[in-house]
Design a protein around this motif. Structure first.
Motif, short mmCIF file in Angstrom:
data_model
loop_
_atom_site.label_atom_id
_atom_site.label_comp_id
_atom_site.label_asym_id
_atom_site.label_seq_id
_atom_site.Cartn_x
_atom_site.Cartn_y
_atom_site.Cartn_z
N GLY A 157 -17.27 -39.85 -5.94
CA GLY A 157 -16.88 -39.04 -4.79
C GLY A 157 -15.45 -38.55 -4.84
N THR A 188 -11.10 -40.24 -2.11
CA THR A 188 -12.53 -40.47 -1.94
C THR A 188 -12.89 -40.05 -0.52
OG1 THR A 188 -12.53 -42.32 -3.47
CG2 THR A 188 -14.31 -42.26 -1.87
N GLU A 203 -18.44 -38.60 -1.72
CA GLU A 203 -19.04 -39.81 -2.29
C GLU A 203 -20.49 -39.97 -1.81
OE1 GLU A 203 -17.14 -42.16 -3.87
OE2 GLU A 203 -18.68 -43.68 -3.96
#
Ligand SMILES: Nc1ncnc2c1ncn2[C@@H]1O[C@H](COP(=O)(O)OP(=O)(O)O)[C@@H](O)[C@H]1O
Ligand SMILES: Nc1ccn([C@@H]2O[C@H](COP(=O)(O)OP(=O)(O)O)[C@@H](O)[C@H]2O)c(=O)n1
Ligand SMILES: [Mg+2]
Length: 209
Positions: free
Chosen positions: A11, A22, A125
């Motif tokens: 991610g 992320t 993610e």
């Protein structure tokens, strides 16, 4: 189904300033409990919560030149042009020392989704999807009591229509990429959070708990 921790490198994205982050998108209809659960996730898993709606409301309050336009869009339940929202999100990410973010209420349409990917290079993610029946969401919004100008029945109906027509296809897009973690959001707050925790906690921790 992989947990967030197991797939930690997928991610990531890099912003123009080279900050690696992320990102988890937190999606679901108006009143599904996105903000409530984000607060729980922040307390337990060290993410920073960025609500697109909160950033837009702060922009109105700051007296920005876009304030009137944003305010009118929110009152009509319409989606503000991506350029405006993405700038606010980017700034918030860059100004924050954390590198893990929950982006709540964004992307809300295909334009939001494609523009964010293009501008930031960030792939989420995963996508937490709070699934809740409309009548329950309506009840919650009418009882929210945060003084929001869009929590009236007329605007709520418009927001539901926009959600069905523009936001659900974004969730379907990520579902086809295997990124959606669907949560039954009609339950009590604590029960919903139990389901959320299962997405975040690695399998071995779940066994130990
Ligand atoms: N699981 C739940 N059950 C009942 N009420 C809830 C639940 N989750 C949130 N709420 C309440 O519903 C309203 C909307 O929740 P909120 O987190 O602001 O949703 P969203 O950000 O998705 O619009 C708030 O008043 C909140 O306290
Ligand atoms: N990506 C986004 C998010 C919110 N918004 C606007 O902000 C309003 C409120 O968003 P919000 O996420 O705070 O609303 P809830 O889903 O939390 O009830 C939306 O109805 C849109 O008018 C937007 O234009 N674009
Ligand atoms: Mg919210």
């Amino acid at each position: 189904m992989g947990t967030v921790v197991e797939s930690a490198n997928q991610g990531a994205g890099t912003l123009p300033t080279n900050k690696k982050v992320t990102v988890i998108f937190v999606l679901g209809g108006p009143g599904s409990g996105k903000g409530t659960q984000c607060t729980n996730i922040v307390e337990n898993f060290g993410y920073t919560h960025l609500s697109a709606g909160d950033l837009l409301r702060a922009e109105i309050k700051s007296g920005s030149e876009n304030g009137t336009m944003i305010s009118n869009m929110i009152k009509e339940g319409k989606i503000v042009p991506s350029e405006v929202t993405i700038k606010l999100l980017q700034r918030a990410i860059q100004e924050n020392g954390n590198d893990k973010f929950l982006i709540d209420g964004f992307p809300r349409n295909e334009e939001n989704r494609a523009a964010f990917e293009l501008v930031t290079g960030i792939e989420p993610e995963c996508v937490l999807f709070f699934d809740c029946p409309e009548e329950e969401m309506e009840r919650r919004l009418l009882g929210r009591n945060q003084g929001r100008e869009d929590d009236n029945i007329e605007t709520i109906r418009k927001r539901f229509k926009v959600y069905m027509e523009s936001s659900l296809p974004v969730i379907e897009y990520y579902n086809s990429k295997g990124k959606v973690r669907k949560i039954d959001a009609a339950k009590h707050v604590g029960e919903v959070f139990e389901a959320v925790k299962a997405v975040f906690a690695p399998a071995d921790e779940k066994v130990a708990a």
